[in-house]
Enzyme design. Structure first.
Site, short mmCIF file in Angstrom:
data_model
loop_
_atom_site.label_atom_id
_atom_site.label_comp_id
_atom_site.label_asym_id
_atom_site.label_seq_id
_atom_site.Cartn_x
_atom_site.Cartn_y
_atom_site.Cartn_z
N GLU A 49 33.11 45.99 34.62
CA GLU A 49 32.06 44.96 34.53
C GLU A 49 31.33 45.06 33.19
OE1 GLU A 49 31.13 42.43 36.84
OE2 GLU A 49 33.09 43.02 37.63
N ASP A 84 35.84 36.89 43.30
CA ASP A 84 35.80 38.35 43.42
C ASP A 84 34.32 38.75 43.34
OD1 ASP A 84 36.59 41.11 43.34
OD2 ASP A 84 36.45 41.10 41.16
N SER A 85 34.06 40.02 43.61
CA SER A 85 32.69 40.50 43.44
C SER A 85 32.26 40.39 41.98
CB SER A 85 32.61 41.96 43.86
OG SER A 85 33.46 42.75 43.04
N GLY A 105 31.99 47.36 47.04
CA GLY A 105 32.46 48.62 47.64
C GLY A 105 31.44 49.33 48.52
N CYS A 151 39.98 39.87 45.76
CA CYS A 151 39.21 41.08 45.94
C CYS A 151 39.71 41.77 47.21
CB CYS A 151 37.74 40.71 46.09
SG CYS A 151 36.66 42.10 46.47
N ASN A 152 40.18 42.99 47.08
CA ASN A 152 40.68 43.72 48.25
C ASN A 152 39.57 43.99 49.26
OD1 ASN A 152 43.63 45.00 47.48
ND2 ASN A 152 42.37 44.68 45.69
N CYS A 188 42.48 47.69 44.07
CA CYS A 188 41.22 47.04 43.72
C CYS A 188 41.53 46.21 42.49
CB CYS A 188 40.15 48.09 43.40
SG CYS A 188 38.66 47.38 42.63
N THR A 189 41.12 44.95 42.48
CA THR A 189 41.54 44.06 41.39
C THR A 189 40.91 44.41 40.04
OG1 THR A 189 39.87 42.44 42.12
CG2 THR A 189 42.13 42.13 42.90
N HIS A 190 39.88 45.24 40.04
CA HIS A 190 39.34 45.70 38.75
C HIS A 190 40.28 46.71 38.08
CE1 HIS A 190 35.53 44.04 40.26
NE2 HIS A 190 35.01 44.20 39.05
N1 DGL Z 1 37.57 43.97 42.83
C1 DGL Z 1 37.24 44.38 44.13
C2 DGL Z 1 38.39 44.83 44.97
O1 DGL Z 1 39.49 44.39 44.74
C3 DGL Z 1 35.88 44.78 44.48
C4 DGL Z 1 35.30 45.97 43.84
C5 DGL Z 1 33.86 46.12 44.23
O2 DGL Z 1 33.13 45.14 44.06
O3 DGL Z 1 33.48 47.19 44.70
O4 DGL Z 1 38.23 45.60 45.89
#
Ligand code: DGL
Length: 256
Positions: A144, A3-4, A36, A66-67, A176-178
């Site tokens: 984060e 992921d990011s 993003g 990560c989406n 978004c996985t966060h």
């Molecule tokens: N966790 C990420 C997602 O699922 C990325 C969020 C990001 O880095 O902007 O989109």
């Protein structure tokens, strides 16, 4: 799995629960987080760099947890790498299928919300269902920073979620996985009347299916590796107990 940053750990939890004996390497591309606001070209370049690195480390299957990266880069990854790849996308299809009010919301990064992929999901699966699209501004950064319940995070969550309350929605797809790490704060606003849909378990089932289909056996060697592209591995190591309930050593691998 990558992921990011730390958001993909919400997918890691589900995959680990589904495959308790499988070794997993998780890479957080924190030097480039958040994805993003980045361009498609940048996200693809990082995906290829990370993908090649994980293959060099022995990966037999890659989960893009990560989406945003899935939306931008999964086609490029599939064209370049020969291992099975699982991506994640906003769960518009199941959330729309379960809706009784005919209105749902999807929360994701602006990149994901503006993508062709989301347009296609809406055209193919939302039909008569109204889908409100909202970006969680600042949410990725708060996760984060390990600020899962601070007043600042609560205010950022309220700002996005409160206006949805009067919209008669009955599901929120977390795209978004966060964002699953902020589910307790989202629920503070929504109460029990609105269901949150996190696709992590569906991803874990897909990973199990693919491993079976490709004839991979469990290695019987539970080994979890955590890597960050940031110079500061200590920062991520601090967050792991908070996010996945256990400390692990973290390696720094800048990949530049
Ligand atoms: N966790 C990420 C997602 O699922 C990325 C969020 C990001 O880095 O902007 O989109």
């Amino acid at each position: 799995m990558y992921d990011s940053g730390l958001g993909g750990l919400s997918v890691w939890r589900a995959v680990r629960a589904a495959l308790p004996d499988w070794p997993i390497t998780y890479l957080a591309d924190q030097a480039y987080c958040p994805y993003g606001p980045r361009s498609r070209e940048e996200i693809i370049a990082r995906a290829l760099k990370v993908g090649h690195y994980l293959v060099s480390q022995g990966a037999t299957l890659l989960v893009v947890a990560c989406n945003t990266a899935t939306t931008a880069a999964i086609a490029a990854l599939r064209a370049e790498l020969s291992l099975p790849i699982v991506g994640i996308e906003p769960a518009i299809k199941p959330a729309a299928a379960m809706s009784r009010t005919g209105r749902i919301a999807v929360l994701a990064t602006e990149y994901t919300l503006a993508s062709e992929r989301v347009k296609t999901l809406l055209d193919d699966h939302a039909g008569d269902v109204d889908v409100l699209r909202r970006a969680g501004h600042g949410w990725v950064e708060q996760v984060e920073a390990g600020e899962l319940s601070s007043e600042r995070t609560r205010a950022l969550v309220r700002k996005v979620v409160e206006p949805l309350i009067d919209e008669n929605i009955d599901h929120i797809a977390l795209g978004c996985t966060h964002y699953p790490f902020l589910a307790p704060l989202i629920r503070e606003v929504t109460g029990d009347g609105i269901q949150l849909y996190d696709p992590a378990e569906a991803i874990a089932r897909r990973v199990c299916d693919l491993l079976r289909r490709h004839g991979c056996d469990s290695q019987g060697d539970r080994y979890y590796r955590f890597i960050t592209t940031s110079d500061d591995a200590g920062e991520m190591a601090l967050r792991l107990p908070q996010l996945i309930g256990h400390p692990y050593p973290v390696e720094s691998q800048p990949l530049d």
